[in-house]
Write an enzyme that holds these catalytic residues in place. Sequence first.
Site, PDB file in Angstrom:
ATOM      1  N   ASN A 157       0.834  -1.205   0.000  1.00 22.63           N
ATOM      2  CA  ASN A 157       0.000   0.000   0.000  1.00 22.63           C
ATOM      3  C   ASN A 157       0.872   1.259   0.000  1.00 22.63           C
ATOM      4  O   ASN A 157       1.959   1.244   0.566  1.00 22.63           O
ATOM      5  CB  ASN A 157      -0.903   0.003   1.229  1.00 22.63           C
ATOM      6  CG  ASN A 157      -1.981  -1.051   1.149  1.00 22.63           C
ATOM      7  OD1 ASN A 157      -2.535  -1.299   0.094  1.00 22.63           O
ATOM      8  ND2 ASN A 157      -2.273  -1.691   2.273  1.00 22.63           N
ATOM      9  N   CYS A 179      -5.758  -7.411  -2.963  1.00 20.18           N
ATOM     10  CA  CYS A 179      -6.233  -6.931  -1.663  1.00 20.18           C
ATOM     11  C   CYS A 179      -7.359  -7.837  -1.195  1.00 20.18           C
ATOM     12  O   CYS A 179      -8.195  -8.261  -1.992  1.00 20.18           O
ATOM     13  CB  CYS A 179      -6.717  -5.492  -1.789  1.00 20.18           C
ATOM     14  SG  CYS A 179      -7.362  -4.797  -0.244  1.00 20.18           S
ATOM     15  N   HIS A 180      -7.411  -8.108   0.105  1.00 15.80           N
ATOM     16  CA  HIS A 180      -8.410  -9.043   0.628  1.00 15.80           C
ATOM     17  C   HIS A 180      -9.640  -8.355   1.216  1.00 15.80           C
ATOM     18  O   HIS A 180     -10.491  -9.027   1.807  1.00 15.80           O
ATOM     19  CB  HIS A 180      -7.772  -9.952   1.688  1.00 15.80           C
ATOM     20  CG  HIS A 180      -7.081  -9.198   2.785  1.00 15.80           C
ATOM     21  ND1 HIS A 180      -5.854  -9.563   3.276  1.00 15.80           N
ATOM     22  CD2 HIS A 180      -7.439  -8.104   3.482  1.00 15.80           C
ATOM     23  CE1 HIS A 180      -5.485  -8.726   4.231  1.00 15.80           C
ATOM     24  NE2 HIS A 180      -6.451  -7.844   4.380  1.00 15.80           N
ATOM     25  N   HIS A 216      -9.478  -0.203  -1.518  1.00 20.43           N
ATOM     26  CA  HIS A 216      -9.957   0.237  -0.204  1.00 20.43           C
ATOM     27  C   HIS A 216     -11.181   1.143  -0.286  1.00 20.43           C
ATOM     28  O   HIS A 216     -11.675   1.616   0.737  1.00 20.43           O
ATOM     29  CB  HIS A 216      -8.849   0.915   0.606  1.00 20.43           C
ATOM     30  CG  HIS A 216      -7.755  -0.019   1.012  1.00 20.43           C
ATOM     31  ND1 HIS A 216      -6.462   0.400   1.281  1.00 20.43           N
ATOM     32  CD2 HIS A 216      -7.747  -1.371   1.177  1.00 20.43           C
ATOM     33  CE1 HIS A 216      -5.717  -0.640   1.601  1.00 20.43           C
ATOM     34  NE2 HIS A 216      -6.477  -1.731   1.536  1.00 20.43           N
TER      35      HIS A 216
END
Length: 462
Positions: A157, A179-180, A216
């Site tokens: 990130n 990304c999870h 995000h």
Amino acid sequence: MQYVDNKVLGLNIAYIGGGSRGWAWNLMSDLALEEQLSGTVKLYDVDFQTAYNNEIIGNSLSKREDVKGKWQYAAVKTLEEALTGADFVVISIVPGTFKEMASDVHLPEKYGIYQSVGDTVGPGGLVRALRAIPMYVEIAESIKRYSPNAWVINYTNPMTLCTRTLYEIFPQIKAFGCCHEVFGTQKLLASMLKDLKGIENVKRSEIKVNVLGINHFTWIDKASYKNIDLMPLYREFADKYYEDGFEDGEKGHWMNSYFASANRVKFDLFRRYGLIAAAGDRHLAEFMPPWYLKDPETVRKWKFSLTPVSWRVEHREELIQKGKRLAKGEEQVELKASGEEGIRQIKALVGLEEFVTNVNLPNQGQMQGIPIGAVVETNALFSRDSIRPVMAGKLPDDVQNLVMRHVLNQETVLKAALTKNKSLAFRAFINDPLVNIPVKEAEELFNQMLENTKEYLPGWDI
């Protein structure tokens, strides 16, 4: 690389940030559990000793009878050594140290700006990006020189700008960001089915979603389980738990964990916009005006936490001690799936399977209304030597405006970093929704933050 009996042997993976005490061990465990892949992992890190410790830890795994995937680990001292001959490149680095991160996250608090993570947007995310982009310029140039045909998996990130930099420097690179956060929302939807319909044991992978947005700050406009449309159910779910929040497990866990939440931010955003916000509350809050991050009391009201850098420092010390025990053989790596999809993505790209998952890629039209080339997060089909983005459509105008502000700001940050343009960087800084303070104070904060990170900004007029 050889194909034998539905297995791929002799795979070469370069791990940049190979001294990692979190992601690297997760990768080792995932590789050890996968019987269809084997090969070599070259570990490169600016701290060679940490990479060497991981060489010892990784190689000890292959000696264990419970390990299915046999891999050889080798610490190397240069990017050239790591990348030469690589089939895959994994990037998981920390741009700077916790000293710089403490400035990113906590200095803005003196000006009334609170950040729950500080690694993607907000003043902390922006300054972190200014540090990370030069590092990714070097990485992209090295990949172009030593392994131009390798697939590149980025975990660092700020995800969007790190991935975007790779393509800016080497347009032909085959890179994607993982990304999870969306996985957590799929799990929440599975819990919703149990809560509202009594349907138990639903796997995350059985929840089908259409993903649109940026890392995000992702959104879901379609969700289903078998023949059930989950969008109307989610409205019922959000209304039911809007005031008290929903936790899948011990009630009040968010008060005891810096990484947990009661999903109240998610529910509030759904009630405002009619789409499922598909990231954790800590991340989502940072993309909005200070509705949820006005002050610590407001954060508690929304039932999530500010993650202090002091905790990360303490946790790092615990991991350092664990690493020493692992390297000495006093403790073994626990074999359990990390929940990440990196290994499955590798399997698909070498032709062992096909599947669809969410990833960060330059926009080729999969998201309408977003500039071509800007990195977006949508679903994509993984197959042999191919990643094809799924056409996700367009966000409603009101949500599109929220996302577009950050897309354009991130493009501005990239340009500022590449040209070392302090004035341009400041314009991006004051355009962030969290920087809701007078310009004079913002300039003072910005200058202090750059001063605290100037070691990583060579050539800047600071």
